[in-house]
Scaffold this active site. Structure first.
Site, PDB file in Angstrom:
ATOM      1  N   HIS A 391       0.833  -1.207   0.000  1.00 24.09           N
ATOM      2  CA  HIS A 391       0.000   0.000   0.000  1.00 24.09           C
ATOM      3  C   HIS A 391       0.869   1.258   0.000  1.00 24.09           C
ATOM      4  CE1 HIS A 391      -2.216   3.266   2.058  1.00 24.09           C
ATOM      5  NE2 HIS A 391      -3.197   2.843   1.298  1.00 24.09           N
ATOM      6  N   CYS A 700      -0.845  -4.186 -17.619  1.00 26.37           N
ATOM      7  CA  CYS A 700      -1.077  -3.243 -16.520  1.00 26.37           C
ATOM      8  C   CYS A 700      -0.361  -3.678 -15.245  1.00 26.37           C
ATOM      9  CB  CYS A 700      -2.555  -3.023 -16.287  1.00 26.37           C
ATOM     10  SG  CYS A 700      -3.447  -4.510 -15.859  1.00 26.37           S
TER      11      CYS A 700
HETATM   12  C1  PEP Z   1      -1.222  -7.860 -11.818  1.00 28.83           C
HETATM   13  O1  PEP Z   1      -1.483  -8.949 -11.332  1.00 28.83           O
HETATM   14  O2  PEP Z   1      -0.238  -7.644 -12.555  1.00 28.83           O
HETATM   15  C2  PEP Z   1      -2.111  -6.706 -11.567  1.00 28.83           C
HETATM   16  C3  PEP Z   1      -1.980  -5.593 -12.244  1.00 28.83           C
HETATM   17  O3  PEP Z   1      -3.047  -6.834 -10.582  1.00 28.83           O
HETATM   18  P1  PEP Z   1      -2.703  -6.726  -9.011  1.00 28.83           P
HETATM   19  O4  PEP Z   1      -1.307  -6.245  -8.874  1.00 28.83           O
HETATM   20  O5  PEP Z   1      -3.705  -5.778  -8.460  1.00 28.83           O
HETATM   21  O6  PEP Z   1      -2.922  -8.143  -8.580  1.00 28.83           O
END
Ligand code: PEP
Ligand code: MG
Length: 748
Positions: A391, A700
């Site tokens: 966080h 992402c």
């Molecule tokens: C990922 O898994 O790369 C992602 C973007 O989601 P999170 O980091 O929220 O699991």
């Protein structure tokens, strides 16, 4: 005067003709070649309201509590209907049509709203952004009315209320301009956009300018010495597509460039010379370097728009001078870059947050969502615990606050009020203060120092986790948001969704999401914002109020989270999806829906159907899934068949599930490698399949900010890359570099 012609308009006329109208008038008066146009003035809009009696009716309709989403939706719909259904006073209708006839030979025109409220920080919030291209005489009056009605979207009404603007004090003008059937077009910087040197830079492509301005087409690039007029550099790009008007329908469409013209140079020496001279005249007229949109039709050069280049670097970059004692107190992970000095404030509990003043450095075991307001005041953040995806790391990066995390002992080694300096790149904390720095401005720091956004065919977007960071993220100039994580909106309520609904009701939960998403969607409008439905892992939600009811799992990472949880907890999922339906209803057509941790096509179909049941048209709206497991990667074809508009690689999870390396386990952290050939092979396969089906691909996960990953993805033809706020500009440059290399490889 119901209409005014550009030749009679100057920069002072904003209240009557709006910002767009005034700037086109100013250029016309300066003798520059602007396509002819007239403006339906703000007075005309007033007359319309008064003569139809709409002014009073509207003020009654708009007298609602804008926090009440249903009432707001009703008010917007009624107001819009009133404006669209009212007849124009005869005199107004006749004058507008007569002015159109004066343009000669029944041309297609562009009809654009032109904001008169200069004091609105961003007219896009006020709903004055409507543009209609290729309008005929028959549709003209309707389009003018539609521009007027754009003042009454839910977004615009809400924004004016929030900002304290009276609805009836906001006027709107409408520009009606002859369309230029451009054979070629582009942008020109009249001086070097970062150094201000007398160098003219021109980017050019075939067809209408939209392609170059939006970055969907890679343009040729020409550099000219402004003094001698010499062309010093020419880069001819491969121009695969162009934007043009469809002869039959009159609509603006994207077409393939005929093979023989793809690598043909767009601008001749003579045209370059003409543009350069034009640039000289505009810059002289305004007295400052300009960023000009231009077009060439039938051998004639037109100027469509000119804006000052405001961010030329004056070379005053002063090296950071520090006056610390050089004594290293603790060290950790440099999780958010930058240097910050201030008094240490040891925060052991939420009741101690008040002692964090502006410019202090928060020192705490680990940050929590309740700390966000204090984190915004702080000049820096130091924690005992936490890694790059914690966080504290995500929030401090997004807020632009330097952070050193996981020091192990900061809360015991440092003392309250002690002056310290932290370095968020190196991960150090030293005694003493650096020279008093200028007041930090996180939003300004995120703004690129050169306005030349590297034009890339690959879209470069930004990740956002907390709505508070939206402004800073938008300032990067990213092409949109590639991932908005809704978990953080829920975490910031400090209650599990179940508890929140128990306490405040179902509507309030939907509303919480609508408000959070809307903050980001507003900031980026009309750039797309990809919003992910809840990915709630039981262990992370256990710390919240109501978290005692979260199931205990042997391995939460492999358990009850993402879409699989949403499909089980249908009622909550429906409330979440209702938020999307509401946002579309409000006019946020830039929102896209993304589902996390799907396994296969069945999951994707179930998610799609749930979205449709919530009232979202899944054919019209863009929705997609994350590829975060090897299974999902191997099911790409099924996602395409289910009708997804895009898939997005969540490489944080894809890496952990492919390599069997827990992303939060320090013991195996050195094995966590997003560039591992097996991860890359999965990604490559998905891109190939999706390209065959014309489905967009993007990334992402954190790895989207790594140059090696950008190289790999751009080479394979990924549609977009979403990076951290502080990496956006570098990723744009990297993507451009790879794209140019590919073009060169093709030519050689
Ligand atoms: C990922 O898994 O790369 C992602 C973007 O989601 P999170 O980091 O929220 O699991
Ligand atoms: Mg994930």
């Amino acid at each position: 005067m119901p209409v005014r012609w550009l030749v009679d308009i100057s920069a002072e006329d904003v209240p009557s003709v709006g910002g767009k109208g005034a700037s086109l008038g100013e250029l016309t008066q300066a003798g520059l070649p602007v396509p002819s146009a007239f403006v339906v003035t703000a007075d005309t809009y007033r007359t319309f309201l008064e003569e139809t009696g709409l002014d009073e009716e509207l003020s009654d309709v708009l007298d609602v509590d804008v926090e009440d989403s249903a009432a707001l939706a009703d008010a917007a719909a009624t107001a819009k209907e009133l404006v669209l259904d009212a007849d124009l006073p005869d005199e107004v209708a006749e004058t507008v049509l007569a002015a159109y006839d004066d343009l000669g030979d029944a041309p297609f025109v562009a009809v654009r709203s032109s904001a008169t409220a200069e004091d609105l920080p961003d007219a896009s919030f006020a709903g004055q952004q409507e543009t209609y291209l290729n309008v005929t005489r028959e549709d003209l009056l309707d389009r003018v009315r539609r521009c007027w009605a754009s003042l009454f979207t839910q977004r615009a009404i809400y924004y004016r209320e929030e900002q304290g603007f009276e609805h009836d004090a906001v006027d709107i003008a409408v520009v009606v301009q002859r369309m230029v059937d451009a054979e070629k077009s582009g942008v020109m910087f009249t001086s070097h956009p970062s150094t201000g040197a007398p160098t003219t830079i021109i980017e050019a492509a075939w067809g209408l300018g939209e392609g170059v301005v939006s970055g969907s087409v890679s343009p040729d690039n020409y550099v000219l010495d402004r003094k001698s007029g010499d062309v010093t550099d020419v880069t001819v790009a491969e121009k695969k597509t162009l934007i043009t008007r469809d002869e039959a329908t009159g609509e603006t469409v994207e077409r393939d460039v005929p093979p023989e013209r793809r690598e043909e140079r767009v601008l001749s020496e003579a045209e370059l010379e003409e543009l350069r001279k034009l640039g000289e005249r505009v810059e002289d007229h305004y007295g400052t370097p300009q960023d000009v949109e231009w077009a060439i039709a039938d051998g004639e050069v037109f100027m469509l728009q000119s804006r000052p280049i405001t961010t030329i670097d004056d070379g005053a970059d002063i090296a950071e001078e520090t006056a610390t004692d050089g004594e290293s107190l603790v060290s950790g992970l440099g999780a958010s870059p930058g240097i910050a000095s201030g008094a240490a404030r040891i925060v052991r509990g939420l009741d101690e947050l008040d002692k964090v003043g502006q410019g202090d450095v928060i020192v705490t075991e680990m940050t929590t969502p309740d700390m966000v307001p204090a984190m915004k005041r702080a000049s820096g953040i130091v924690t005992d615990e936490g890694g790059m995806t914690s966080h504290a790391a995500i929030v401090s990066r997004e807020l632009g606050v330097p952070a050193v995390l996981g020091t192990g002992s900061a809360t015991t080694v440092l003392t309250d009020d002690q002056p310290i300096t932290i370095d968020g790149d190196r991960g150090t904390v030293e005694a003493g203060r650096a020279e008093p720095d200028e007041q930090r401005e996180p939003v300004e720091e995120a703004r690129p120092t050169t306005p030349v956004k590297p034009m890339t065919a690959t879209e470069v977007k930004v990740n956002v986790s907390i709505p508070e960071a939206a402004e800073r993220a938008a300032a990067t100039g990213a092409d949109g948001v590639g991932l908005l994580r809704t978990e953080h909106m829920i975490l910031s309520t400090n209650q599990t969704p179940e508890r929140y609904v128990e306490k405040h009701g179902a509507d309030a939960y939907t509303d919480e999401l609508v408000q959070g998403i809307r903050t980001v969607a507003d900031e980026f409008y009309p750039r797309p914002v990809r919003v992910r439905t809840l990915d709630a892992p039981t262990d992370e939600f256990r710390q919240l109020e109501g978290g005692e009811n979260e199931p205990h799992e042997h391995n939460p990472m492999l358990g009850y989270r993402g879409l699989r949880r949403s499909l089980e907890e249908r009622e909550l999922f429906e409330l979440e999806l209702a938020a999307f339906a509401e946002l579309y209803e409000m006019g946020y057509d830039n929102v896209e829906v993304m589902f996390p941790l799907v396994t296969d096509g069945r999951d994707a179909e179930a998610a799609r159907d749930a979205l449709a049941e919530a009232g979202v048209d899944t054919e019209k709206r863009r929705w997609g899934v994350m590829v975060e497991t090897p299974a999902a990667a191997l099911c790409a074809e099924e996602f395409c068949e289910a009708g997804a508009s895009f898939v997005s690689f969540g490489t944080n999870d894809l890496t952990q599930y492919t390599l069997a390396v827990d992303r939060n386990n320090e013991l195996v952290a050195d094995r966590f490698d997003e560039l591992h050939p097996s991860v890359l092979a999965l990604i490559e396969g998905v891109i190939e399949t999706c390209r065959e089906h014309d489905v967009d691909t993007s990334i992402c996960g954190q790895a989207g900010s790594k140059p090696e990953m950008v190289d790999f993805l751009v080479e394979r033809g990924v549609s977009s890359i979403s990076a951290n706020v502080d990496a956006v500009r570098d990723v744009q440059h990297e993507a451009k570099r790879v794209e140019q290399r590919l073009i060169l490889d093709d030519i050689r």
